[in-house]
Design a protein around this motif. Structure first.
Motif, PDB file in Angstrom:
ATOM      1  N   GLU A 124      11.927  -5.435  -0.400  1.00 15.23           N
ATOM      2  CA  GLU A 124      10.910  -5.326   0.437  1.00 15.23           C
ATOM      3  C   GLU A 124      11.201  -6.752   1.595  1.00 15.23           C
ATOM      4  OE1 GLU A 124       6.534  -6.400   1.681  1.00 15.23           O
ATOM      5  OE2 GLU A 124       7.545  -5.463  -0.366  1.00 15.23           O
ATOM      6  N   GLY A 125      10.793  -5.822   2.525  1.00 10.01           N
ATOM      7  CA  GLY A 125      10.945  -6.658   3.855  1.00 10.01           C
ATOM      8  C   GLY A 125      12.921  -5.952   4.255  1.00 10.01           C
ATOM      9  N   SER A 126      13.093  -5.229   4.261  1.00  5.63           N
ATOM     10  CA  SER A 126      14.226  -4.636   4.207  1.00  5.63           C
ATOM     11  C   SER A 126      14.130  -3.684   5.772  1.00  5.63           C
ATOM     12  CB  SER A 126      15.185  -3.748   2.857  1.00  5.63           C
ATOM     13  OG  SER A 126      14.439  -2.463   2.269  1.00  5.63           O
ATOM     14  N   GLY A 127      15.337  -3.305   5.913  1.00  6.98           N
ATOM     15  CA  GLY A 127      15.587  -2.283   7.374  1.00  6.98           C
ATOM     16  C   GLY A 127      14.569  -0.780   6.906  1.00  6.98           C
ATOM     17  N   TRP A 128      14.726  -0.530   5.452  1.00  7.95           N
ATOM     18  CA  TRP A 128      14.157   0.228   5.032  1.00  7.95           C
ATOM     19  C   TRP A 128      12.228   1.074   4.854  1.00  7.95           C
ATOM     20  CZ3 TRP A 128      14.564   5.797   6.017  1.00  7.95           C
ATOM     21  CH2 TRP A 128      15.826   6.031   5.729  1.00  7.95           C
ATOM     22  N   ASP A 129      11.869  -0.714   4.327  1.00  9.55           N
ATOM     23  CA  ASP A 129      10.831  -0.938   4.289  1.00  9.55           C
ATOM     24  C   ASP A 129      10.077  -1.065   5.538  1.00  9.55           C
ATOM     25  OD1 ASP A 129       8.383  -1.625   2.138  1.00  9.55           O
ATOM     26  OD2 ASP A 129       8.867  -3.675   2.761  1.00  9.55           O
ATOM     27  N   VAL A 130      10.352  -1.853   6.362  1.00  2.32           N
ATOM     28  CA  VAL A 130       9.056  -1.459   7.719  1.00  2.32           C
ATOM     29  C   VAL A 130       9.793   0.242   7.781  1.00  2.32           C
ATOM     30  CG1 VAL A 130      10.060  -3.111  10.016  1.00  2.32           C
ATOM     31  CG2 VAL A 130      11.029  -3.916   7.645  1.00  2.32           C
ATOM     32  N   PHE A 131      10.661   0.545   8.360  1.00  2.00           N
ATOM     33  CA  PHE A 131      10.657   1.432   8.781  1.00  2.00           C
ATOM     34  C   PHE A 131       9.916   2.927   7.914  1.00  2.00           C
ATOM     35  CE2 PHE A 131      12.375   5.913   8.269  1.00  2.00           C
ATOM     36  CZ  PHE A 131      11.970   6.618   9.855  1.00  2.00           C
ATOM     37  N   LEU A 132       9.559   2.938   6.737  1.00  2.00           N
ATOM     38  CA  LEU A 132       8.647   3.777   6.074  1.00  2.00           C
ATOM     39  C   LEU A 132       7.398   3.262   6.442  1.00  2.00           C
ATOM     40  CD1 LEU A 132      10.795   3.684   2.546  1.00  2.00           C
ATOM     41  CD2 LEU A 132      10.377   5.800   4.877  1.00  2.00           C
ATOM     42  N   LYS A 133       7.301   1.711   6.499  1.00  2.00           N
ATOM     43  CA  LYS A 133       6.069   1.372   6.880  1.00  2.00           C
ATOM     44  C   LYS A 133       5.243   1.881   7.885  1.00  2.00           C
ATOM     45  CE  LYS A 133       5.349  -2.275   3.438  1.00  2.00           C
ATOM     46  NZ  LYS A 133       5.791  -4.148   3.084  1.00  2.00           N
ATOM     47  N   LYS A 134       6.194   1.176   9.073  1.00  2.00           N
ATOM     48  CA  LYS A 134       5.339   1.787  10.280  1.00  2.00           C
ATOM     49  C   LYS A 134       5.314   3.696  10.911  1.00  2.00           C
ATOM     50  CE  LYS A 134       7.392   0.983  15.391  1.00  2.00           C
ATOM     51  NZ  LYS A 134       8.244   0.219  15.801  1.00  2.00           N
ATOM     52  N   ALA A 135       6.538   4.042   9.622  1.00  2.00           N
ATOM     53  CA  ALA A 135       6.833   6.072   9.604  1.00  2.00           C
ATOM     54  C   ALA A 135       4.944   6.253   9.613  1.00  2.00           C
ATOM     55  CB  ALA A 135       7.589   5.560   9.036  1.00  2.00           C
ATOM     56  N   ASP A 136       4.540   5.798   7.850  1.00  2.00           N
ATOM     57  CA  ASP A 136       4.041   5.430   7.427  1.00  2.00           C
ATOM     58  C   ASP A 136       3.139   5.519   8.630  1.00  2.00           C
ATOM     59  OD1 ASP A 136       2.351   6.684   4.886  1.00  2.00           O
ATOM     60  OD2 ASP A 136       1.695   4.647   4.990  1.00  2.00           O
ATOM     61  N   SER A 137       2.474   4.706   9.099  1.00  2.00           N
ATOM     62  CA  SER A 137       0.924   3.606   9.714  1.00  2.00           C
ATOM     63  C   SER A 137       1.185   5.356  10.852  1.00  2.00           C
ATOM     64  CB  SER A 137       1.189   2.773  10.534  1.00  2.00           C
ATOM     65  OG  SER A 137       0.100   2.750  11.435  1.00  2.00           O
ATOM     66  N   GLU A 138       2.128   5.430  11.583  1.00  2.00           N
ATOM     67  CA  GLU A 138       2.282   6.245  12.821  1.00  2.00           C
ATOM     68  C   GLU A 138       1.827   7.754  12.752  1.00  2.00           C
ATOM     69  OE1 GLU A 138       2.429   7.692  16.960  1.00  2.00           O
ATOM     70  OE2 GLU A 138       2.249   5.504  15.915  1.00  2.00           O
ATOM     71  N   LEU A 139       2.495   8.430  11.074  1.00  2.00           N
ATOM     72  CA  LEU A 139       1.731   9.566  10.519  1.00  2.00           C
ATOM     73  C   LEU A 139       0.373   8.778  10.408  1.00  2.00           C
ATOM     74  CD1 LEU A 139       2.785  12.007  10.084  1.00  2.00           C
ATOM     75  CD2 LEU A 139       3.502  11.348   7.194  1.00  2.00           C
TER      76      LEU A 139
END
Length: 418
Positions: A392-407
């Motif tokens: 939680e809060g890692s670079g991958w976590d932030v990336f995936l949440k942002k990618a999911d939101s944008e998708l």
């Protein structure tokens, strides 16, 4: 510790002319200081009138401006949601370049320097090698940066891909910053007193000889970040080290080695030579078990011994060193690379303490992984740590949440348009 003479002898442009018949084709190109400064995160073409303080710090990681327009990634499919915009389209365009825009030397971005002559030479050499090559510097290949490539290998088809891997690699950074200074007899001299490393014969550089394609290149040999962290304290405190290593008269080269996609990792071995005697052979990839290897090793060992006696030992001058070989299915042995004894060279299935105790005349020890579950941990050089941390809060976590939101936003927009 390694002696400077031994390290210099292991440079690819030093050894390959003598062994070109026993290795794989390679083209070798001298690298200009501007490109070396780019690889180090410095201003490629510094303003001579600017103060030193103006050029302090590292520049952002951007690909060079490309005269050919060949980017390291294929065009985005217009029928699918744009994956670049899942992050930040503006910043991604700035990083990867603008494929629709022609290179303009008069309006070049200082953060994205251009190397048109080097780019043309690299693209031509890769074409001559069949359209794909493995890049490396004097000692090391950017195998630790393969995660940057779309196919997860160090295969390069154009200058943009070469620049991307070299700029991403800790192994390459080690070559530039730490390889020579880690030698016990290295003495930093003023630029005018430095003796550049030997120049390869221009005629032999045209087609050369080299190494296998993907696996097996070294970070002198280790690609670990510790290679940079373990630099001598006197060098670490030298205020001019960051600037002088590029312009101290030492010539760095780019070796482009013909890419062969069908090579098998279980066919590569590291050989250890002490006192000009072959004292040990190790499976090159100790992180995997290959069922055919324990039985095949009995057939491979005498072929490697004959290759050492007939080819390597008569022509390589060091007393102690390692060399890597690839054994073909037909039994022929191909030379891959040389590395110095000790230092950052990995002992693989051995330890350096074991190897130091070996004596000339001892029976050759051949080590492979004999059963599943007996493998040794692999190198931590495949991906950055941030890519392994999924918390939680890692670079991958932030990336995936942002990618999911944008998708979701893009899909909602497509539904609205329909």
């Amino acid at each position: 510790m390694v002696l400077l003479e031994e390290l210099l002898r292991c440079q690819i442009q030093e050894w390959y002319p003598a062994f070109r018949r026993h290795t794989i084709p390679t083209a070798i190109l001298p690298l200009p200081p501007a490109f070396l400064r780019y690889l180090a995160g410095k201003t490629a073409y510094p303003n001579p009138d600017a103060s030193n303080s103006d050029s302090e710090g590292f520049l952002p990681f951007l690909l060079p401006a490309l005269a050919s327009g060949r980017t390291p990634f294929p065009p985005i499919d217009a029928h699918l949601p744009d994956p670049v915009s899942l992050l930040d389209r503006d910043n991604s365009d700035f990083f990867f370049g603008y494929p629709d825009c022609d290179y303009d030397e008069d309006h070049a971005d200082p953060l994205r320097p251009a190397f048109p002559e080097l780019e043309a030479a690299v693209d031509a050499a890769i074409a001559d090698l069949g359209g794909a090559a493995l890049p490396k510097l004097n000692w090391s290949a950017p195998k630790d940066a393969a995660f940057m490539a779309a196919d997860g290998t160090a295969r390069c088809a154009c200058f943009a891909e070469v620049a991307m891997l070299l700029r991403s690699s800790d192994c390459v950074a080690h070559d530039l910053v730490s390889a020579r200074s880690s030698c016990q007899d290295f003495v930093r001299r003023p630029p005018k007193d430095v003796r550049p490393n030997a120049q390869p014969n221009d005629e032999e550089n045209s087609d050369g000889a080299g190494s296998k394609s993907g696996a097996g290149e070294n970070c002198s040999d280790g690609g670990e970040q510790s290679a940079l962290d373990d630099a001598p304290e006197e060098d670490a405190g030298h205020e001019s080290d960051e600037e002088t290593w590029v312009d101290d008269g030492f010539q760095y080269y780019l070796a482009l080695r013909k890419w062969y996609p069908g090579l098998r990792p279980e066919s590569e071995f590291r050989c250890f030579v002490k006192g000009r005697s072959l004292v040990g052979v190790s499976q090159r990839d100790p992180s995997a078990y290959y069922p055919s290897l324990p039985g095949w090793s009995a057939e491979v060992q005498p072929r490697i011994e004959d290759f050492f006696d007939d080819v390597v030992e008569p022509q390589f001058a060091s007393e102690n060193y390692t060399f890597d070989v690839y054994v073909r299915a037909d039994g022929r042995v191909k030379l891959i690379d040389f590395n110095p004894w000790g230092g950052y060279t990995l002992p693989l299935m051995f330890t350096w303490e074991e190897l130091e105790q070996k004596q000339a005349g001892d029976e050759l020890e051949f080590r492979v992984v004999m059963q599943q579950g007996a493998v040794r941990p692999g190198l931590m050089t495949a991906v950055p740590y941030d890519m392994l941390d999924w918390g939680e809060g890692s670079g991958w976590d932030v990336f995936l949440k942002k990618a999911d939101s944008e998708l979701n936003r893009q899909l909602a927009s497509l539904d609205g348009d329909s």
